[in-house]
Design an enzyme around this catalytic site. Structure first.
Site, PDB file in Angstrom:
ATOM      1  N   HIS A   1       7.294  -4.638   8.101  1.00  0.00           N
ATOM      2  CA  HIS A   1       7.330  -5.114   6.537  1.00  0.00           C
ATOM      3  C   HIS A   1       8.777  -5.636   6.289  1.00  0.00           C
ATOM      4  CE1 HIS A   1       6.306  -3.265   2.230  1.00  0.00           C
ATOM      5  NE2 HIS A   1       7.432  -4.255   2.293  1.00  0.00           N
TER       6      HIS A   1
ATOM      7  N   HIS B   1      10.546  -9.141   4.428  1.00  0.00           N
ATOM      8  CA  HIS B   1      10.370 -10.060   3.351  1.00  0.00           C
ATOM      9  C   HIS B   1      11.557 -11.081   4.064  1.00  0.00           C
ATOM     10  CE1 HIS B   1       7.416  -8.675   0.828  1.00  0.00           C
ATOM     11  NE2 HIS B   1       8.139  -7.453   0.839  1.00  0.00           N
TER      12      HIS B   1
ATOM     13  N   HIS C   1       0.725  -5.042  -0.590  1.00  0.00           N
ATOM     14  CA  HIS C   1       1.675  -3.967  -0.992  1.00  0.00           C
ATOM     15  C   HIS C   1       0.751  -3.252  -2.036  1.00  0.00           C
ATOM     16  CE1 HIS C   1       4.760  -6.338   0.535  1.00  0.00           C
ATOM     17  NE2 HIS C   1       5.772  -5.714   0.059  1.00  0.00           N
TER      18      HIS C   1
ATOM     19  N   GLU D   1       3.139   1.223  -4.168  1.00  0.00           N
ATOM     20  CA  GLU D   1       4.601   1.306  -4.283  1.00  0.00           C
ATOM     21  C   GLU D   1       5.013   1.892  -5.486  1.00  0.00           C
ATOM     22  OE1 GLU D   1       6.656  -2.432  -4.117  1.00  0.00           O
ATOM     23  OE2 GLU D   1       8.507  -1.613  -3.491  1.00  0.00           O
TER      24      GLU D   1
ATOM     25  N   ASP E   1      12.048  -3.804   4.484  1.00  0.00           N
ATOM     26  CA  ASP E   1      11.434  -4.484   3.188  1.00  0.00           C
ATOM     27  C   ASP E   1      12.660  -5.697   3.289  1.00  0.00           C
ATOM     28  OD1 ASP E   1       9.735  -4.972   1.125  1.00  0.00           O
ATOM     29  OD2 ASP E   1      10.510  -3.167  -0.021  1.00  0.00           O
ATOM     30  N   ASP E   2      13.619  -5.334   2.335  1.00  0.00           N
ATOM     31  CA  ASP E   2      14.491  -6.556   1.694  1.00  0.00           C
ATOM     32  C   ASP E   2      15.970  -5.971   2.363  1.00  0.00           C
ATOM     33  OD1 ASP E   2      12.721  -8.353   0.226  1.00  0.00           O
ATOM     34  OD2 ASP E   2      12.225  -6.259  -0.352  1.00  0.00           O
TER      35      ASP E   2
HETATM   36  N1  ADE Z   1       8.939  -8.836  -2.502  1.00  0.00           N
HETATM   37  C1  ADE Z   1       9.880  -8.538  -1.869  1.00  0.00           C
HETATM   38  N2  ADE Z   1      10.070  -7.254  -1.661  1.00  0.00           N
HETATM   39  C2  ADE Z   1       9.154  -6.696  -2.400  1.00  0.00           C
HETATM   40  C3  ADE Z   1       8.511  -5.222  -2.602  1.00  0.00           C
HETATM   41  N3  ADE Z   1       9.326  -4.102  -2.129  1.00  0.00           N
HETATM   42  N4  ADE Z   1       7.535  -5.131  -3.389  1.00  0.00           N
HETATM   43  C4  ADE Z   1       6.830  -6.047  -3.885  1.00  0.00           C
HETATM   44  N5  ADE Z   1       7.330  -7.307  -3.693  1.00  0.00           N
HETATM   45  C5  ADE Z   1       8.334  -7.620  -3.058  1.00  0.00           C
HETATM   46 ZN    ZN Z   2       7.713  -5.397   0.598  1.00  0.00          ZN
END
Ligand code: ADE
Ligand code: ZN
Length: 339
Positions: free
Chosen positions: A19, A21, A199, A202, A280-281
């Site tokens: 996971h 991005h 997703h 969350e 994630d990011d």
């Molecule tokens: N795009 C990038 N990170 C995300 C996240 N945690 N939830 C939804 N969209 C995303």
């Molecule tokens: Zn994500």
């Protein structure tokens, strides 16, 4: 056994990320460099000023900054550099396989061609296989704040590149954009042979996780934290062993949890779910894969056995072949036995 610290144990264990991005790996230094060479001005005077803006109260506040950052990416080389920077970083972390999300609509809506985006990312993935020994898959996400017609359009654009894309996903603003909004386009993607993920849970409710399972026929749930609000759902996910891609530092930074000590990961594991740890990011949330493992392990006092199970899950829940999975899971077990 037991001769190295948990910290060192985590750093050395072979692992996969499921996971991630790619636009979320855009480090401020590289963002400024690419903006400069593309003659694009950023709303922030310096890297430090930009970093100060990384203070989010929810998913949407993050997404606004994340989309603004991605807007300096114009050329194939930019997408290559972004992807290569991530790959070299995680190579140092003993990551051997990664399944990467990309958001083509973020770029095509600004007039960048689908070809430019995917060629840049794909070339870096090829180089990583050859030079770093990292294997990978690509997952194309539909932006859920846009409509299903737009999702159909980007799916059409992706078809010529089908051999490079393993699956489709669903990301962006969750509340008010339930999986049911994308039932038809996911059905078409399944017909075209794509694996599906989404997703769900969350920020959104357990009902969105049910929809992702029943309507989008997903093979993994991205996040899934709020599944715990529905006992029947947890029972179902456990029975079917649908993996969850959990993102501890993301959850902390986006205020999905107030403190990592309150993170539901252990409850999910104890309920028999197949949980994996992911970043994630990472450029926005203060850590790549190892930092996520290290911080959640400290907060929840995880044992080497639990870390080992999580690393094994990262391969079990991947889209690798059964033969590759077995090989990597055996490597994790050997590592555990020797450390
Ligand atoms: N795009 C990038 N990170 C995300 C996240 N945690 N939830 C939804 N969209 C995303
Ligand atoms: Zn994500």
């Amino acid at each position: 056994m037991n001769h190295i610290s948990i910290h060192n144990f985590i750093e050395g264990i072979p692992k996969a990320e499921l996971h991630l991005h790619i636009e979320g790996t855009f480090e401020p230094d590289l963002m400024f460099e690419i903006a400069r060479r593309n003659n694009i001005s950023i709303n922030f005077k310096s890297v430090d000023e930009l970093k100060k803006a990384y203070n989010f109260n929810n998913l949407q506040e993050f997404l606004d900054i994340y989309y603004a950052g991605a807007s300096v990416l114009i050329y194939e080389q930019d997408f290559y550099d972004l992807t290569w920077a991530y790959l070299t970083k995680v190579h140092e972390q003993n990551l051997v396989h990664t399944e990467i999300f990309f958001d083509p609509q973020t770029h095509t809506d600004r007039g960048i061609s689908f070809d430019t985006v995917i060629q840049g990312i794909h070339s870096a993935l090829e180089d990583a296989k050859e030079k770093l020994g990292i294997s990978s898959q690509l997952i194309m996400c539909f932006l859920r704040h846009l409509d299903e017609v737009a999702a159909f359009d980007i799916l059409e654009q992706a078809l010529p590149y089908k051999k490079w894309i393993a699956g489709v996903g669903l990301d962006s603003s969750e509340m008010g954009h339930p999986p049911s909004k994308f039932e038809n386009v996911f059905s078409k993607a399944l017909d075209e042979g794509f694996i599906t993920v989404a997703h769900a849970g969350e920020e959104g409710p357990a009902a969105y996780v049910w929809e992702a399972i029943n309507l989008l026929k997903i093979s993994r749930i991205d996040h899934g934290n709020r599944s715990l609000e529905d006992d029947q759902l947890i029972k179902h996910i456990a029975e079917k062993q649908i993996p969850l891609t959990v993102c501890p530092l993301s959850n902390l930074e986006l205020k999905v949890v107030d403190d990592l000590k309150d993170h539901p990961m252990l409850q999910l594991m104890e309920a028999g779910l197949m949980v994996t740890i992911n970043s994630d990011d990472p450029a926005y949330f203060g850590g790549y894969l190892n930092e996520n493992y290290i911080q959640i392990a400290a907060a929840l006092n995880l044992s080497k056995k639990q870390i080992t199970d999580l690393a094994k899950n990262s391969f079990k829940a991947s889209f690798l072949s059964d033969v590759e999975k077995e090989k990597l899971i055996n490597q994790v077990e050997d590592y555990y036995q020797n450390n």
